[in-house]
Design a protein around this motif. Sequence first.
Motif, PDB file in Angstrom:
ATOM      1  N   PHE A  54     -68.318 -36.379   3.051  1.00 55.09           N
ATOM      2  CA  PHE A  54     -69.522 -36.921   2.417  1.00 55.09           C
ATOM      3  C   PHE A  54     -70.794 -36.237   2.924  1.00 55.09           C
ATOM      4  CE2 PHE A  54     -69.317 -39.468   6.242  1.00 55.09           C
ATOM      5  CZ  PHE A  54     -70.646 -39.661   6.593  1.00 55.09           C
ATOM      6  N   ILE A  55     -70.762 -35.696   4.142  1.00 57.47           N
ATOM      7  CA  ILE A  55     -71.967 -35.061   4.686  1.00 57.47           C
ATOM      8  C   ILE A  55     -72.342 -33.850   3.841  1.00 57.47           C
ATOM      9  CG2 ILE A  55     -72.953 -33.833   6.657  1.00 57.47           C
ATOM     10  CD1 ILE A  55     -71.229 -35.646   8.465  1.00 57.47           C
ATOM     11  N   ILE A  56     -71.389 -32.985   3.577  1.00 60.59           N
ATOM     12  CA  ILE A  56     -71.689 -31.803   2.764  1.00 60.59           C
ATOM     13  C   ILE A  56     -72.016 -32.212   1.328  1.00 60.59           C
ATOM     14  CG2 ILE A  56     -69.265 -31.291   2.229  1.00 60.59           C
ATOM     15  CD1 ILE A  56     -72.090 -28.743   2.677  1.00 60.59           C
ATOM     16  N   LYS A  57     -71.317 -33.219   0.825  1.00 53.39           N
ATOM     17  CA  LYS A  57     -71.591 -33.658  -0.547  1.00 53.39           C
ATOM     18  C   LYS A  57     -72.962 -34.325  -0.657  1.00 53.39           C
ATOM     19  CE  LYS A  57     -66.864 -33.877  -2.140  1.00 53.39           C
ATOM     20  NZ  LYS A  57     -65.831 -34.685  -2.797  1.00 53.39           N
ATOM     21  N   SER A  58     -73.451 -34.899   0.423  1.00 54.40           N
ATOM     22  CA  SER A  58     -74.777 -35.533   0.415  1.00 54.40           C
ATOM     23  C   SER A  58     -75.907 -34.515   0.364  1.00 54.40           C
ATOM     24  CB  SER A  58     -74.952 -36.407   1.655  1.00 54.40           C
ATOM     25  OG  SER A  58     -74.035 -37.467   1.636  1.00 54.40           O
ATOM     26  N   THR A  59     -75.642 -33.304   0.818  1.00 54.50           N
ATOM     27  CA  THR A  59     -76.700 -32.291   0.757  1.00 54.50           C
ATOM     28  C   THR A  59     -77.025 -31.898  -0.686  1.00 54.50           C
ATOM     29  OG1 THR A  59     -75.174 -30.421   0.996  1.00 54.50           O
ATOM     30  CG2 THR A  59     -76.109 -31.346   3.023  1.00 54.50           C
ATOM     31  N   LEU A  60     -76.093 -32.096  -1.594  1.00 52.51           N
ATOM     32  CA  LEU A  60     -76.340 -31.729  -2.997  1.00 52.51           C
ATOM     33  C   LEU A  60     -77.446 -32.571  -3.635  1.00 52.51           C
ATOM     34  CD1 LEU A  60     -72.641 -31.129  -4.065  1.00 52.51           C
ATOM     35  CD2 LEU A  60     -74.380 -29.389  -3.624  1.00 52.51           C
ATOM     36  N   PRO A  61     -77.347 -33.916  -3.640  1.00 55.46           N
ATOM     37  CA  PRO A  61     -78.456 -34.671  -4.239  1.00 55.46           C
ATOM     38  C   PRO A  61     -79.760 -34.554  -3.452  1.00 55.46           C
ATOM     39  CG  PRO A  61     -76.857 -36.179  -3.276  1.00 55.46           C
ATOM     40  CD  PRO A  61     -76.261 -34.804  -3.221  1.00 55.46           C
ATOM     41  N   ILE A  62     -79.663 -34.393  -2.135  1.00 54.71           N
ATOM     42  CA  ILE A  62     -80.881 -34.227  -1.326  1.00 54.71           C
ATOM     43  C   ILE A  62     -81.580 -32.926  -1.707  1.00 54.71           C
ATOM     44  CG2 ILE A  62     -81.764 -33.834   1.006  1.00 54.71           C
ATOM     45  CD1 ILE A  62     -79.492 -35.749   1.974  1.00 54.71           C
ATOM     46  N   GLY A  63     -80.814 -31.849  -1.805  1.00 53.96           N
ATOM     47  CA  GLY A  63     -81.390 -30.563  -2.199  1.00 53.96           C
ATOM     48  C   GLY A  63     -81.990 -30.605  -3.587  1.00 53.96           C
ATOM     49  N   MET A  64     -81.291 -31.258  -4.518  1.00 57.65           N
ATOM     50  CA  MET A  64     -81.815 -31.378  -5.881  1.00 57.65           C
ATOM     51  C   MET A  64     -83.091 -32.222  -5.903  1.00 57.65           C
ATOM     52  SD  MET A  64     -80.031 -29.630  -7.914  1.00 57.65           S
ATOM     53  CE  MET A  64     -78.609 -28.635  -7.587  1.00 57.65           C
ATOM     54  N   ALA A  65     -83.146 -33.260  -5.077  1.00 58.45           N
ATOM     55  CA  ALA A  65     -84.363 -34.082  -5.003  1.00 58.45           C
ATOM     56  C   ALA A  65     -85.531 -33.265  -4.451  1.00 58.45           C
ATOM     57  CB  ALA A  65     -84.110 -35.316  -4.140  1.00 58.45           C
ATOM     58  N   LEU A  66     -85.263 -32.436  -3.446  1.00 56.99           N
ATOM     59  CA  LEU A  66     -86.322 -31.570  -2.915  1.00 56.99           C
ATOM     60  C   LEU A  66     -86.815 -30.588  -3.977  1.00 56.99           C
ATOM     61  CD1 LEU A  66     -84.890 -30.808   0.652  1.00 56.99           C
ATOM     62  CD2 LEU A  66     -86.885 -32.230   0.088  1.00 56.99           C
ATOM     63  N   ILE A  67     -85.889 -30.055  -4.765  1.00 54.31           N
ATOM     64  CA  ILE A  67     -86.272 -29.147  -5.853  1.00 54.31           C
ATOM     65  C   ILE A  67     -87.104 -29.901  -6.889  1.00 54.31           C
ATOM     66  CG2 ILE A  67     -85.391 -27.751  -7.776  1.00 54.31           C
ATOM     67  CD1 ILE A  67     -82.948 -27.118  -5.919  1.00 54.31           C
ATOM     68  N   ALA A  68     -86.715 -31.136  -7.206  1.00 62.77           N
ATOM     69  CA  ALA A  68     -87.480 -31.941  -8.168  1.00 62.77           C
ATOM     70  C   ALA A  68     -88.896 -32.201  -7.656  1.00 62.77           C
ATOM     71  CB  ALA A  68     -86.756 -33.264  -8.443  1.00 62.77           C
ATOM     72  N   ILE A  69     -89.035 -32.471  -6.374  1.00 67.72           N
ATOM     73  CA  ILE A  69     -90.367 -32.676  -5.784  1.00 67.72           C
ATOM     74  C   ILE A  69     -91.187 -31.392  -5.878  1.00 67.72           C
ATOM     75  CG2 ILE A  69     -91.605 -33.111  -3.622  1.00 67.72           C
ATOM     76  CD1 ILE A  69     -89.233 -35.020  -2.903  1.00 67.72           C
ATOM     77  N   ALA A  70     -90.561 -30.261  -5.537  1.00 63.42           N
ATOM     78  CA  ALA A  70     -91.266 -28.988  -5.593  1.00 63.42           C
ATOM     79  C   ALA A  70     -91.696 -28.665  -7.027  1.00 63.42           C
ATOM     80  CB  ALA A  70     -90.377 -27.863  -5.046  1.00 63.42           C
ATOM     81  N   LEU A  71     -90.825 -28.934  -7.996  1.00 62.00           N
ATOM     82  CA  LEU A  71     -91.177 -28.658  -9.390  1.00 62.00           C
ATOM     83  C   LEU A  71     -92.210 -29.645  -9.928  1.00 62.00           C
ATOM     84  CD1 LEU A  71     -87.720 -27.610 -10.806  1.00 62.00           C
ATOM     85  CD2 LEU A  71     -89.764 -26.185 -10.607  1.00 62.00           C
ATOM     86  N   SER A  72     -92.168 -30.881  -9.444  1.00 59.02           N
ATOM     87  CA  SER A  72     -93.204 -31.849  -9.837  1.00 59.02           C
ATOM     88  C   SER A  72     -94.565 -31.378  -9.333  1.00 59.02           C
ATOM     89  CB  SER A  72     -92.881 -33.240  -9.279  1.00 59.02           C
ATOM     90  OG  SER A  72     -91.688 -33.721  -9.823  1.00 59.02           O
ATOM     91  N   SER A  73     -94.595 -30.878  -8.124  1.00 58.43           N
ATOM     92  CA  SER A  73     -95.832 -30.319  -7.578  1.00 58.43           C
ATOM     93  C   SER A  73     -96.295 -29.145  -8.420  1.00 58.43           C
ATOM     94  CB  SER A  73     -95.620 -29.886  -6.119  1.00 58.43           C
ATOM     95  OG  SER A  73     -96.761 -29.215  -5.651  1.00 58.43           O
ATOM     96  N   ARG A  74     -95.358 -28.293  -8.794  1.00 57.54           N
ATOM     97  CA  ARG A  74     -95.692 -27.125  -9.646  1.00 57.54           C
ATOM     98  C   ARG A  74     -96.254 -27.599 -10.978  1.00 57.54           C
ATOM     99  NH1 ARG A  74     -96.287 -21.639  -8.634  1.00 57.54           N
ATOM    100  NH2 ARG A  74     -96.080 -20.579 -10.600  1.00 57.54           N
ATOM    101  N   ALA A  75     -95.664 -28.639 -11.550  1.00 54.47           N
ATOM    102  CA  ALA A  75     -96.157 -29.186 -12.824  1.00 54.47           C
ATOM    103  C   ALA A  75     -97.579 -29.720 -12.659  1.00 54.47           C
ATOM    104  CB  ALA A  75     -95.216 -30.285 -13.321  1.00 54.47           C
ATOM    105  N   LEU A  76     -97.851 -30.390 -11.538  1.00 61.13           N
ATOM    106  CA  LEU A  76     -99.211 -30.878 -11.270  1.00 61.13           C
ATOM    107  C   LEU A  76    -100.193 -29.706 -11.188  1.00 61.13           C
ATOM    108  CD1 LEU A  76     -98.492 -33.625  -8.602  1.00 61.13           C
ATOM    109  CD2 LEU A  76     -99.371 -33.983 -10.912  1.00 61.13           C
ATOM    110  N   ARG A  77     -99.750 -28.620 -10.573  1.00 60.54           N
ATOM    111  CA  ARG A  77    -100.613 -27.433 -10.475  1.00 60.54           C
ATOM    112  C   ARG A  77    -100.865 -26.829 -11.856  1.00 60.54           C
ATOM    113  NH1 ARG A  77     -98.591 -23.319  -6.295  1.00 60.54           N
ATOM    114  NH2 ARG A  77    -100.647 -22.476  -6.691  1.00 60.54           N
ATOM    115  N   CYS A  78     -99.889 -26.920 -12.742  1.00 63.29           N
ATOM    116  CA  CYS A  78    -100.068 -26.389 -14.098  1.00 63.29           C
ATOM    117  C   CYS A  78    -101.084 -27.222 -14.891  1.00 63.29           C
ATOM    118  CB  CYS A  78     -98.732 -26.381 -14.849  1.00 63.29           C
ATOM    119  SG  CYS A  78     -97.554 -25.152 -14.248  1.00 63.29           S
ATOM    120  N   CYS A  79    -101.234 -28.485 -14.516  1.00 68.95           N
ATOM    121  CA  CYS A  79    -102.169 -29.383 -15.219  1.00 68.95           C
ATOM    122  C   CYS A  79    -103.596 -29.249 -14.716  1.00 68.95           C
ATOM    123  CB  CYS A  79    -101.724 -30.839 -15.024  1.00 68.95           C
ATOM    124  SG  CYS A  79    -100.173 -31.232 -15.799  1.00 68.95           S
ATOM    125  N   THR A  80    -103.784 -28.662 -13.553  1.00 64.50           N
ATOM    126  CA  THR A  80    -105.109 -28.603 -12.937  1.00 64.50           C
ATOM    127  C   THR A  80    -105.983 -27.564 -13.624  1.00 64.50           C
ATOM    128  OG1 THR A  80    -104.146 -29.260 -10.845  1.00 64.50           O
ATOM    129  CG2 THR A  80    -106.316 -28.298 -10.761  1.00 64.50           C
TER     130      THR A  80
END
Length: 182
Positions: free
Chosen positions: A156-182
């Motif tokens: 489960f430890i290695i499998k848990s890194t998958l949703p965590i990594g995807m969540a970090l990518i979603a946060i990074a892309l949300s930030s990028r989207a905010l920058r596109c709106c500025t």
Amino acid sequence: MSTPNPDHASANSPHPQPQDLPTNRLSHVLDSAIAVIGKTLSWLWIATLAVVLTNVFSRFILGRGSIALEEMSWHLFGATMILTLAYAVVTDDHVRVDVLRERFSLRFQAWVELLGIVLLVLPVLYFMIDGLTEYAYRAFARGERSQAPSGLPYRFIIKSTLPIGMALIAIALSSRALRCCT
């Protein structure tokens, strides 16, 4: 008159630097958090290298292979890769096809990027995070371990890194989207 920045290529260079999107307070905080997490987790590459070298030494020099070391090298490589992808998004070091993009204005680029992030990438990431969280939880609930007798427990430890990594990518892309709106 502004002084030239030696960190950026000149306008006459064959590889001019792309223009940066403006930031706002929230995107700056998100980008900074992802950068700190990415820089911290990038040290896992040293651990990955150490495990791989230990495995190679053990296998080819000492003649004693280890399934646990083999699995650990793959697990560390996968975990490090998925957990540091968000840093590549924040630093704009990810793969991008610039053949057409560089011909458009920054404003048009921002609109295309915003639409792509909001309409395509974030919805897909949402479903991936949802499915991968369940996938990791099932591994935890079942006490899943390697099928090899001397393999690694706690899958489960290695499998848990998958949703965590995807969540970090979603946060990074949300930030990028905010920058596109500025």
